[in-house]
Design an enzyme around this catalytic site. Structure first.
Site, PDB file in Angstrom:
ATOM      1  N   HIS A 296       0.822  -1.224   0.000  1.00  0.00           N
ATOM      2  CA  HIS A 296       0.000   0.000   0.000  1.00  0.00           C
ATOM      3  C   HIS A 296       0.852   1.269   0.000  1.00  0.00           C
ATOM      4  CE1 HIS A 296      -4.033  -1.845   0.803  1.00  0.00           C
ATOM      5  NE2 HIS A 296      -3.221  -2.879   0.973  1.00  0.00           N
TER       6      HIS A 296
ATOM      7  N   ASP B 191       3.414   9.352  -0.883  1.00  0.00           N
ATOM      8  CA  ASP B 191       2.287   8.518  -0.447  1.00  0.00           C
ATOM      9  C   ASP B 191       2.038   7.438  -1.488  1.00  0.00           C
ATOM     10  OD1 ASP B 191       0.074   7.696   1.068  1.00  0.00           O
ATOM     11  OD2 ASP B 191      -0.535   9.764   1.447  1.00  0.00           O
TER      12      ASP B 191
HETATM   13  P1  ADP Z   1      -3.103   6.207   5.023  1.00  0.00           P
HETATM   14  O1  ADP Z   1      -3.449   4.819   4.609  1.00  0.00           O
HETATM   15  O2  ADP Z   1      -1.641   6.514   4.958  1.00  0.00           O
HETATM   16  O3  ADP Z   1      -3.670   6.593   6.347  1.00  0.00           O
HETATM   17  P2  ADP Z   1      -5.013   7.158   2.971  1.00  0.00           P
HETATM   18  O4  ADP Z   1      -5.341   8.551   2.563  1.00  0.00           O
HETATM   19  O5  ADP Z   1      -4.767   6.231   1.834  1.00  0.00           O
HETATM   20  O6  ADP Z   1      -3.773   7.237   3.967  1.00  0.00           O
HETATM   21  O7  ADP Z   1      -6.207   6.552   3.805  1.00  0.00           O
HETATM   22  C1  ADP Z   1      -6.700   7.144   4.966  1.00  0.00           C
HETATM   23  C2  ADP Z   1      -8.099   6.584   5.248  1.00  0.00           C
HETATM   24  O8  ADP Z   1      -8.429   6.857   6.597  1.00  0.00           O
HETATM   25  C3  ADP Z   1      -9.164   7.235   4.371  1.00  0.00           C
HETATM   26  O9  ADP Z   1     -10.150   6.301   4.003  1.00  0.00           O
HETATM   27  C4  ADP Z   1      -9.741   8.304   5.303  1.00  0.00           C
HETATM   28  O10 ADP Z   1     -11.089   8.629   5.071  1.00  0.00           O
HETATM   29  C5  ADP Z   1      -9.593   7.670   6.663  1.00  0.00           C
HETATM   30  N1  ADP Z   1      -9.383   8.731   7.659  1.00  0.00           N
HETATM   31  C6  ADP Z   1      -8.434   9.679   7.649  1.00  0.00           C
HETATM   32  N2  ADP Z   1      -8.586  10.515   8.700  1.00  0.00           N
HETATM   33  C7  ADP Z   1      -9.641  10.079   9.373  1.00  0.00           C
HETATM   34  C8  ADP Z   1     -10.324  10.538  10.560  1.00  0.00           C
HETATM   35  N3  ADP Z   1      -9.941  11.618  11.223  1.00  0.00           N
HETATM   36  N4  ADP Z   1     -11.389   9.835  10.966  1.00  0.00           N
HETATM   37  C9  ADP Z   1     -11.784   8.735  10.287  1.00  0.00           C
HETATM   38  N5  ADP Z   1     -11.218   8.273   9.174  1.00  0.00           N
HETATM   39  C10 ADP Z   1     -10.152   8.931   8.724  1.00  0.00           C
HETATM   40  O1  F6P Z   2      -2.046   2.394   4.255  1.00  0.00           O
HETATM   41  C1  F6P Z   2      -0.834   2.419   4.897  1.00  0.00           C
HETATM   42  C2  F6P Z   2      -0.984   1.985   6.339  1.00  0.00           C
HETATM   43  O2  F6P Z   2       0.276   1.846   6.907  1.00  0.00           O
HETATM   44  C3  F6P Z   2      -1.706   0.674   6.543  1.00  0.00           C
HETATM   45  O3  F6P Z   2      -0.898  -0.446   6.426  1.00  0.00           O
HETATM   46  C4  F6P Z   2      -2.215   0.885   7.909  1.00  0.00           C
HETATM   47  O4  F6P Z   2      -3.248   0.028   8.273  1.00  0.00           O
HETATM   48  C5  F6P Z   2      -2.642   2.339   7.876  1.00  0.00           C
HETATM   49  O5  F6P Z   2      -1.654   2.956   7.113  1.00  0.00           O
HETATM   50  C6  F6P Z   2      -2.839   2.952   9.252  1.00  0.00           C
HETATM   51  O6  F6P Z   2      -1.734   2.737  10.089  1.00  0.00           O
HETATM   52  P1  F6P Z   2      -1.790   1.810  11.396  1.00  0.00           P
HETATM   53  O7  F6P Z   2      -2.322   0.468  10.984  1.00  0.00           O
HETATM   54  O8  F6P Z   2      -0.389   1.779  11.879  1.00  0.00           O
HETATM   55  O9  F6P Z   2      -2.750   2.488  12.336  1.00  0.00           O
END
Ligand code: ADP
Ligand code: F6P
Length: 470
Positions: free
Chosen positions: A156, A364
């Site tokens: 990812h 990212d």
């Molecule tokens: P990462 O996997 O690095 O966190 P992404 O942007 O790919 O980044 O995914 C983040 C996911 O978490 C998205 O589906 C987003 O809606 C969710 N998310 C981010 N911030 C919040 C929050 N404050 N509350 C709930 N869900 C969140």
């Molecule tokens: O999408 C990248 C990622 O590292 C996932 O593997 C992971 O579930 C998510 O971000 C949130 O991080 P964590 O699982 O450490 O809360």
């Protein structure tokens, strides 16, 4: 169709953690919806003596197999090797990378333990789909104990080029572990290219063209599978949420001002300090924007026990205080900084109200928030996406305002352009991006990967005669 066994470190158990931030969990939940199968992962619990068997729960055709971690495993595997070594390395942040041999050992041990548990759940035709950097050695550990099912892996995060990966001691073990999978999926072609470079330059393997590779005495395939979202579902959620209590409260608090919105886990890969500095530059260079917008940054704490995340938190708090102190009026503050999770519906409603979605990671894998922002917009009056060139999503969302997030002045200029952009241009850009999101959804992503994995030759047929590599 064969049964799907998904394995990831993060597991979203049914009925809990609905609002937990993190792209992988959200995508897996969507991918399993309707299809059934097993999802194996860490329960989220840290216990003194983890049980040998997982805790099983079945809901709507999906069996959840939850594995506990011991506090030593949590410290060395999850906080240590996964999130203090591999996460910064894979995001090209060598200055933040730590390396400890005991953590690297614990990482392997946890993967071995997961493999044993998973093997006990398998049926002969199951397809195994392993996710993310926490579990890279899992496929190899499964093979070692005799599992002959097809096994795929999807990363990812970004994957670094050989000249960055080489900083990891014993990096060839990681490359070998990846080469053990029948199919290795990346978010973008950049990831595939970087991986192929590591296979040929660090492991003496062969790039056979078309994603096929030969290394460590076997053949496998690497390809890009850009992850999507449940586009129509998220759009419908946002339309509904436009009238929700939370959106109404937000609306009232804005007093007619434009909303600039950032939604992220509090992670140094997301470029949040640079965004705050861009707000500072915008207000200082173009004072006419003062009191004309509010910037809401939602950033729930993540991996708070890792030192680098704690210092990021301090840095951002300081910046927010300084900038608000400099520009705030008695009835307006430029930055609202909130450290909590919200339900998907509330977030969808906030995205729809925003004039600008500010998604500017320094690096990212994909960034699902960028896609959620676009899907949530009102088609008649959509907002503008300001997107980092270094997010995987930038390969697909070409009509966003693409920026280099390190250039704070460029970021400020893009914010100004977004605030002033006429409706016709916003509609044209949004339509183009939405067409991409309708074509590539989380469903097409997951069915595309599974079909490609099913199409790989049976693992037993993949041995290459002679030699450890090539
Ligand atoms: P990462 O996997 O690095 O966190 P992404 O942007 O790919 O980044 O995914 C983040 C996911 O978490 C998205 O589906 C987003 O809606 C969710 N998310 C981010 N911030 C919040 C929050 N404050 N509350 C709930 N869900 C969140
Ligand atoms: O999408 C990248 C990622 O590292 C996932 O593997 C992971 O579930 C998510 O971000 C949130 O991080 P964590 O699982 O450490 O809360």
């Amino acid at each position: 169709m064969a049964r799907l066994v998904i394995v990831s470190n993060r597991l979203l158990l049914p009925g809990t953690a609905q609002a937990r931030a993190g792209g992988l969990g959200i995508a897996m939940r969507e991918a399993l919806r309707g299809g059934g199968g097993i999802w194996v992962g860490w329960s989220g619990d840290v216990v003194t003596h983890p049980a040998d068997a997982p805790r099983l729960t079945t809901r709507a055709g999906v069996t959840y197999a939850a594995i506990d971690l011991s506090s030593k495993e949590h410290k060395l595997y999850y906080l240590g090797h996964a999130n203090a070594t591999l996460w910064p390395l894979f995001h090209f942040r060598l200055g933040l990378m730590e390396y400890r041999r005991d953590a690297a050992r614990a990482y392997l041990d946890v993967n071995r333990r997961f493999a044993k548990i998973i093997a006990s759940l398998l049926e002969p035709d199951d397809l195994i789909w392993v996710h993310d950097y926490h579990l890279i050695p899992l496929g190899q550990e499964l093979r070692k104990i005799g599992v002959t099912n097809r096994i795929g892996f999807f990363l990812h995060t970004p994957f670094p080029p050989a000249e960055v990966l080489i900083a990891l001691p014993r990096n060839e073990m990681l490359v070998e572990a990846l080469c053990t999978y029948d199919l290795i999926g990346f978010q973008t072609e950049d990831g595939v290219r970087a991986f192929m470079g590591c296979v040929t330059e660090l492991a003496g393997g062969l790039d056979l063209g078309g994603g096929e590779l030969s290394a460590f005495g076997r053949r496998s395939r690497a390809a890009a599978f850009p992850i999507g979202i449940e586009t129509e579902g998220f759009a419908a959620l946002a339309a509904q949420a436009a009238d929700s209590e939370d959106t109404r409260r937000l609306e009232e608090s804005l007093g007619g001002r434009a909303l600039i919105l950032g939604v992220d886990r509090l992670d140094y890969s997301k470029g949040i300090p640079q965004r705050f500095e861009a707000i500072d530059a915008l207000l200082s260079d173009w004072p006419e924007h003062r009191a004309q917008f509010s910037y809401l940054q939602i950033a729930p704490y993540s991996r708070g026990e890792v030192a680098q995340y704690r210092s990021l938190r301090r840095e951002i708090e300081q910046l927010a205080g300084q900038i608000n102190g400099r520009y705030a009026e008695f009835d307006w503050t430029p930055i609202r900084y909130v450290n909590r999770s919200f339900s998907r519906q509330t977030l969808a409603g906030f995205h729809r109200r925003a004039r600008i979605g500010l998604v500017t990671p320094l690096r990212d894998g994909m960034n699902l928030v960028a896609k959620e922002f676009v899907a949530a917009q009102n088609p008649d009056d959509p907002g503008v996406l300001v997107l980092s060139r270094f997010a995987g999503a930038a390969h697909e969302l070409r009509e966003a305002l693409l920026v280099n997030p390190y250039d704070v002045d460029e970021l400020a200029g893009a914010l100004r352009r977004g605030l002033l952009m006429p409706r016709e241009e916003r509609v044209a850009r949004w339509n183009a991006m939405m067409a991409v999101l309708r074509t590539n959804t989380v469903e097409t992503w997951s069915s595309g990967f599974v079909a490609a994995l099913e199409g790989t030759p049976p693992p037993q047929a993949l041995r290459v005669a002679g030699g450890a590599s090539g």
